[in-house]
Write an enzyme that holds these catalytic residues in place. Structure first.
Site, short mmCIF file in Angstrom:
data_model
loop_
_atom_site.label_atom_id
_atom_site.label_comp_id
_atom_site.label_asym_id
_atom_site.label_seq_id
_atom_site.Cartn_x
_atom_site.Cartn_y
_atom_site.Cartn_z
N CYS A 171 75.76 -5.18 90.26
CA CYS A 171 75.97 -5.92 91.51
C CYS A 171 76.55 -5.00 92.60
CB CYS A 171 76.83 -7.15 91.27
SG CYS A 171 76.65 -8.39 92.58
N HIS A 173 74.15 -9.86 86.81
CA HIS A 173 75.37 -9.65 86.03
C HIS A 173 75.07 -9.73 84.53
CE1 HIS A 173 78.63 -9.63 89.10
NE2 HIS A 173 77.69 -10.22 89.83
N GLU A 202 76.78 -8.50 82.19
CA GLU A 202 78.02 -8.56 81.41
C GLU A 202 78.44 -10.00 81.09
OE1 GLU A 202 79.55 -9.71 85.33
OE2 GLU A 202 78.00 -8.29 84.67
#
Length: 260
Positions: A115, A230, A232
């Site tokens: 990001c 994202h 993660e």
């Protein structure tokens, strides 16, 4: 610095600057720390520092992960005025990460950028950003909705088209059709800014349906992958994220072995 044979690779996470209460803090989101540990590596949070401190860290770390953040890269780095004064900026992080990116890629240190991290890499190498993607003709609104429960805000939002033959294509090779439908996988979407002009020498790895660059890499600089979404978020539950962090962890381990 001696490295134990059984020690995990060490991954540097540059911090963000945040005021909590009345005091400034260096912060890194726990989800990034957890994802690095899932990759079999050890996270090392590093605050902003002087240039000589930056370069010295590259002598003993095995990878760099650039996190997402509520803040944006200051547009002065790509010769534009601030478009929306209400959005947060983090010039201390800019001063730390932009030279770090150039030095890490030059040395072939494995790099994963998420990001804001993707945006930093593009700017560090000479590219520019749309400061408000949703205001650009023909583009979707890629921002998240923070009025929703976080599980919904970070839910899968749209597909991306993966370019053939690139790093992302290789990392996600062989995923079942329920996850990867030909050249497409689904990702979340929580960004207001995005790539405007891609920096020289970068390769597009994936695009959103509206053409926005969702991933890129820099060929010839070792393992590196920059993503606008994202991965993660609940990485241990997402096969795409698992593949990405597994590949990053393996690259960091290989870099550690090469340093010995």
């Amino acid at each position: 610095m001696a490295v134990r044979n059984d020690s995990p690779p060490l991954v540097l996470l540059p911090s963000c600057q945040r005021v909590l209460g009345r005091h400034p803090f260096h912060v890194v989101g726990r989800k990034y720390v957890d994802a690095i540990r899932m990759a079999g590596a050890m996270p090392l949070m590093v605050p902003g520092g002087r240039p000589e401190e930056l370069l010295s860290t590259l002598d003993f770390i095995d990878g760099v992960l650039l996190t997402g953040s509520p803040s944006n890269v200051h547009p002065s780095h790509f010769d534009e005025p601030v478009h929306n004064e209400e959005l947060p900026l983090d010039p201390v992080r800019d001063a730390w990460t932009l030279p770090l990116i150039r030095a890490a890629l030059e040395r072939g240190v494995p790099l994963l950028a998420i990001c804001r991290g993707l945006q930093e890499v593009n700017v560090a190498l000479g590219g520019s950003l749309h400061q408000a993607v949703q205001e650009q003709p023909g583009h979707m609104d890629h921002r998240g909705d923070d009025s929703l429960p976080v599980e919904q805000e970070y839910g899968l939002a749209h597909p991306i088209h993966i370019e053939s033959g690139g790093t992302l294509d290789r990392v996600l090779e062989g995923l079942p059709a329920s996850v990867r439908d030909g050249t497409q996988v689904r990702v979340n979407s929580l960004h207001g800014q995005g790539v405007k002009q891609l920096a020289p020498g970068l390769r597009v790895e994936a695009r959103a349906p509206d053409g926005i660059v969702e991933a890129f890499s820099r060929p010839g600089a070792g393992f590196n992958l920059c993503m606008q979404w994202h991965p993660e978020w609940l990485a241990h539950e997402n096969p795409v994220s698992q593949r990405i962090f597994e590949a990053f962890g393996l690259a960091c381990r290989a870099h550690r072995e090469a340093r010995r």
